[in-house]
Structures are given as C-alpha cells and as structure tokens.
Design an enzyme around this catalytic site. Structure first.
Site, short mmCIF file in Angstrom:
data_model
loop_
_atom_site.label_atom_id
_atom_site.label_comp_id
_atom_site.label_asym_id
_atom_site.label_seq_id
_atom_site.Cartn_x
_atom_site.Cartn_y
_atom_site.Cartn_z
N LYS A 161 0.76 -1.20 0.12
CA LYS A 161 0.14 -0.15 0.02
C LYS A 161 0.74 1.19 0.05
O LYS A 161 1.40 1.57 0.90
CB LYS A 161 -0.78 0.07 1.11
CG LYS A 161 -2.03 1.12 1.06
CD LYS A 161 -2.55 1.75 2.54
CE LYS A 161 -1.54 2.93 2.71
NZ LYS A 161 -1.58 4.10 1.84
N GLU A 168 9.80 15.51 15.48
CA GLU A 168 10.52 15.34 14.09
C GLU A 168 10.07 16.65 13.45
O GLU A 168 8.86 16.70 13.25
CB GLU A 168 10.20 14.08 13.57
CG GLU A 168 10.99 13.81 12.16
CD GLU A 168 10.73 12.30 11.91
OE1 GLU A 168 9.58 11.89 11.94
OE2 GLU A 168 11.64 11.83 11.24
N GLU A 179 9.78 1.03 10.44
CA GLU A 179 10.84 2.12 10.29
C GLU A 179 10.43 3.29 10.38
O GLU A 179 9.53 3.83 9.81
CB GLU A 179 11.55 2.09 8.98
CG GLU A 179 12.96 2.74 9.02
CD GLU A 179 12.79 4.01 8.51
OE1 GLU A 179 12.91 4.89 9.39
OE2 GLU A 179 12.87 4.25 7.26
P1 ADP Z 1 3.52 10.47 7.03
O1 ADP Z 1 3.14 11.59 8.30
O2 ADP Z 1 4.84 10.40 6.67
O3 ADP Z 1 2.23 10.77 6.04
P2 ADP Z 1 2.17 8.20 7.91
O4 ADP Z 1 2.78 7.33 8.98
O5 ADP Z 1 0.70 8.78 8.27
O6 ADP Z 1 3.37 9.14 7.85
O7 ADP Z 1 1.91 7.51 6.46
C1 ADP Z 1 2.83 6.56 6.04
C2 ADP Z 1 1.96 5.36 5.47
O8 ADP Z 1 1.10 4.75 6.39
C3 ADP Z 1 1.07 5.80 4.14
O9 ADP Z 1 1.16 4.90 3.23
C4 ADP Z 1 -0.11 6.05 4.80
O10 ADP Z 1 -1.35 5.95 3.99
C5 ADP Z 1 -0.27 4.93 5.87
N1 ADP Z 1 -1.27 4.97 6.75
C6 ADP Z 1 -1.60 6.13 7.71
N2 ADP Z 1 -2.51 5.76 8.48
C7 ADP Z 1 -2.70 4.42 8.37
C8 ADP Z 1 -3.70 3.39 8.99
N3 ADP Z 1 -4.49 3.69 10.09
N4 ADP Z 1 -3.54 2.22 8.80
C9 ADP Z 1 -2.58 1.83 7.82
N5 ADP Z 1 -1.95 2.58 7.06
C10 ADP Z 1 -2.04 3.98 7.41
#
Ligand code: ADP
Length: 488
Positions: free
Chosen positions: A182, A391, A260
């Site tokens: 994803k 961060e 990570e």
């Molecule tokens: P950033 O702040 O860098 O956007 P995120 O952790 O929100 O960091 O995003 C990293 C990845 O995690 C993206 O692919 C985002 O769509 C996904 N993501 C965010 N929330 C969820 C969730 N609840 N379940 C699964 N994936 C998620």
C-alpha cells in the site's frame, strides 16, 4: 512545466492485483497532485479492505510456485527489474518529482538508490545460507534452514516513493515471498510505474500487488493487511503513531513486524571538528528533500567554542540555496509535501521563537507561495522547545549550544527516538566513545549521508524494529527452521 515522459507506459491510473491492472470494486478514485503547483497529475483507484482481501489471496496463491523457484531464477528476474529501472531512470525521476516535489537531481538519485536494493537482493537471494550445529548428543545432528515467511504486507511513505518500496519488495521477492504493497496516497504513481517495469521484467502474477487508496481508506486497507491471518509479515515505514497502531493490530495474529518510524537525529559539532566538513554534512543531512527524510538532522548541537564560527559558515552555505519547483533548472529545495507539513514547520518555529530562539535566516513561508518554505536557521535553541522533542520534517536547522561531551550525550539521548545520529570530531577517543554512547541505530561519524543498500538501516527505541538493506535485510523475510536428526 508539464509532465513529459518518453515511456508513457509508466503513467498508470489503475492498481495492480494478481497481474491485472484494475479499478477498485467500488469504482472510486482519488486525485494525485503536484505539490509544486497543485495541478492534478492523474487519478488512481481508491481501494478498500475488499480489494485488499483479493490481493492477499492472490499473493497466497502465487506463493508455492515462487518459493520453490530456484534462487538463481528469482535473482535473474530481479536483475532484469533492476536494469529496467535504470533504463527508465529519467522518466521515473520526472514522475517522482511531479508527485513528490523533490528536485530532479534528488529524484534521479533516488531511482538509483531504489534500484540498488533490487540489485543487492538479487545477489543476496542466492546466499540465504543455513547452518550446521554440532549435535547435543552422540546420535544427534542439527541443521538450521531458512525459509520464506509467507505473504508480506508493505505500507510505505511518500518521502521516498520508490526506495521505500524496493527496500521491502526486493528482499521479500528474493527470499521467496509475495507482497501486497500500500503506497502512500501522495505518491502512488511512482509505485505503479516500477510495478509496470516489474511486470515487464517477468515477475509472475500475484507476487507484487499494489493497492492504491486515499488517506481515509488507509484505515480499512491497513486493518485488512494487519488483521488477515494469511499475511505473515508486516513491514511499515512511516510515522511512529501509525507504526504503533499497526503493531497492535498485527499482534492478534502474531505476525512478524518490521517498523521504520520517526527519527529526531542529533547532529553534534565538537570544538575539534573540521567545520567546513561539518557544514557540508549538515547541508546534506538537513536540507535534502526539504528536510523530509527520517534521517534528517533535526537537532544541531554545537560546542560553545565553535558556535559562532559554525553559525556564520552555515549561514553562508544556506544563503546560496536555490528554492523552486523540482522540475525546473537548478532547484536545490522543492516544496513541502502538503499543507499539514507546512503547518507543522510554522508551529515549530513559532514555538521556538516564543521560548527564546532567534531566527538568523529564513523563518517564513517562501515568496513562491503554496507549500514552499525558506531554508531556515535558528540559534539559541533549547531542549524545552517542540523542535527538540518532535521530528520537524522541514528545512529548519535549530542550533543548540553545549559545553562538555557528557552534556552532548545526555542532550542527544534525551529523546524517545533513536534512528540516526551524526557527529564531527577528529579525536579518536571521542569518536569511539560517542559512537558507543549515542542511542541510535545508525551513526554518521564525520559524514552526513549514511544511506546505502549495503549497510543495515533501522532504529532503536521508538524509531523502530528490524533492519532493511544489507545481508541482514533478507532475514526479515525468512524464518529459521531447526531440524533435529535423531538416531544417527
Ligand atoms: P506521514 O506523516 O509520513 O504521512 P504516515 O504514518 O501517516 O506518515 O503515513 C505512512 C503510510 O502509512 C502511508 O502509506 C499512509 O497512507 C499509511 N497510513 C496512515 N494511517 C494508516 C492506518 N491507520 N493504517 C494503515 N496505514 C496507514
């Protein structure tokens, strides 16, 4: 500048499941935009848990044939994929800059870096050696073999739209595992482009599946990926709160987990440092990708004796930075990824100012508008400021002052994060002591750029679990099986 690609096959507006380019079952799509100007680049399927289940089942069905394919054949396919990425480097870089914003030179670099994981793990695929252990009894023989863990789920961020995918998919495929990916909602086009090349390289159907979805649907897709018992491994790169959530969700079916997560890297400059080298290292570590990497220096600790000299040299270097759209000319710093990122950078600067920091360069939204921000330097930063705790993920260098080595260590370690740390010193005793005492998974000693496919990337404390890249990276996708042969 419009998006011109030599190979139009790389721009895909469908997701990829079981070797088919398809739309979401719901028929929904969402738009992908260029952060430099807000232009819509494409629309992609907005998939949910139903589509995800189909992908997981396709991956499971593809697994037996792939795991029994000789490692050398898996390696050959990966090698072809690597070659195709490099042959399409320029187009992939343009696509990446268009959806992510980083300067074209950095995108070219990332395509090379992303491809390097495929090359590396193509080579490592053939070296998943086991072990023979002297038996614990006269009639016993002990053998340890390594086997692929099974269906892998990979959830990746937008800041390295290709490398964060290949760093997971290449070792998974090399180990003999199928993957459901994803990608981040901001940057799905790069993910789809490299998948089109994987298809061309001959990666069999079902082994790489790409589920594109919007931010709201990430929750249902993520729940399926972490909850479905068929998935045996979850590998995530992204924010610490989401990583914790996914780890909790994965615990119900006791999946193997690699994370990570966020960093808050200290960058320490000692009195005996080569200041020019330290400035060059900080420029690379701090301002790359507009400060949006998890290994970006976030807290710059400068020893009192060189504080003013270092600040002056840094000001000179930062004043030369060219800000602009990544696809244009000599740009060295592109826009931030989105409005939320801009808001966070502003909040950190306001908070620092209110607690006594001085803005000695930048500090404002850039005249270009949108999410462009001025490269910024703050002096008189302290541990009480938000910028010391969180961060920032933006082009802001806060300079903290310290006196002794012990002070530097305790300030640097005063964080729940522990991904990367950097320090500059020419004293061998100090170098060794700091390297041992700093709580982080990776350390740059007189070096600001540490990422490479040949070394283990990963963090300690709340920065994560597991290592990616290097020969250790393959083990994350394998299980050890111990065979005890009795009656020998
Ligand atoms: P950033 O702040 O860098 O956007 P995120 O952790 O929100 O960091 O995003 C990293 C990845 O995690 C993206 O692919 C985002 O769509 C996904 N993501 C965010 N929330 C969820 C969730 N609840 N379940 C699964 N994936 C998620």
């Amino acid at each position: 500048m419009s998006l011109e690609l030599k190979n139009r096959e790389l721009l895909r507006e469908q997701a990829y499941i079981n070797g088919q380019w398809i739309m979401a079952k719901s028929g929904k799509t969402f738009a992908v935009t260029n952060p430099a100007n807000g232009d819509q680049l494409a629309t992609v399927p907005d998939m949910d848990d139903t589509d995800t289940r189909v992908a997981i089942e396709a991956a499971e069905a593809a697994w037996p044939a792939w795991r029994s394919t000789p490692a050398k054949e898996r390696a050959n396919i990966l090698r072809k994929w690597f070659n195709l990425l490099m042959a399409n480097q320029e187009d992939l870089a343009r696509l990446m800059t268009a959806e992510q914003g980083k300067p074209l030179a950095e995108s070219r670099g990332e395509v090379g870096y992303g491809a390097s994981f495929i090359e590396w793990f193509a080579e490592e695929a053939k070296r998943a050696y086991g072990d023979v252990i002297p038996g614990h009894g006269k009639d016993k023989r002990i053998v340890v073999i390594k086997q692929p863990v099974g269906v892998v789920a990979a959830i990746t961020p937008w800041n390295f739209p290709i490398a964060m995918i290949t760093r997971k998919v290449a070792p998974a495929l090399a180990a003999g595992c199928p993957v459901v990916v994803k990608p981040a909602e901001d940057t799905p086009l790069s993910a789809l482009a490299i998948t089109a090349l994987a298809e061309e390289a001959g990666v069999p159907a079902g082994l790489i599946n790409i589920i594109t979805c919007s931010k709201p649907n990430a929750v249902s897709v993520g729940s399926e990926l972490t909850g479905n018992p068929i998935v045996r491994k979850v590998s995530f790169t992204g924010s610490t709160p989401v990583g914790k959530l996914l780890m909790r969700q994965a615990s119900d079916t006791v999946k193997k987990v690699s994370l990570e997560l966020g960093g808050n890297a200290p960058f320490i400059v000692f009195d005996d440092a080569d200041l020019d080298a330290a400035v060059a290292g900080l420029m690379a570590s701090k301002y790359r990708n507009t400060g949006q990497t998890c290994v970006c220096a976030n807290r710059v600790y400068v020893q009192a004796g060189v504080y003013n000299a270092f600040t002056e040299k840094l000001k000179t270097a930062v004043s030369k930075m060219v800000v602009g759209p990544g696809l244009e000319g000599e740009t060295q710093q592109g826009p931030l990824i989105n409005d939320a990122a801009l808001t966070k950078v502003k909040r950190h600067i306001e908070d620092a100012k209110s607690k006594g920091a001085k803005v000695v360069m930048g500090g404002q939204a850039h005249a270009l508008g949108g999410t462009f921000f001025e490269p910024t330097i703050l002096t008189d930063a302290t541990q009480e400021m938000l910028i010391a705790r969180e961060e920032t993920f933006g082009p802001v260098a806060p300079l903290f002052r310290f006196g002794t080595d012990d002070e530097a260590i305790s300030m640097a370690n005063d964080s729940e994060f522990g991904l990367s740390a950097y320090f500059y010193s020419r004293d061998i005793h100090r170098v060794w002591r700091m390297a041992e005492e700093l709580e982080s998974g990776m350390i740059g000693v007189n070096e600001g750029i540490i990422s490479t496919e040949v070394a283990p990337f990963g963090g300690v404390k709340e920065s994560g679990l597991g290592r990616e890249g290097s020969h250790y990276g393959l083990d994350e996708y394998m299980e050890l099986k111990y065979l005890c042969l009795g009656g020998m």
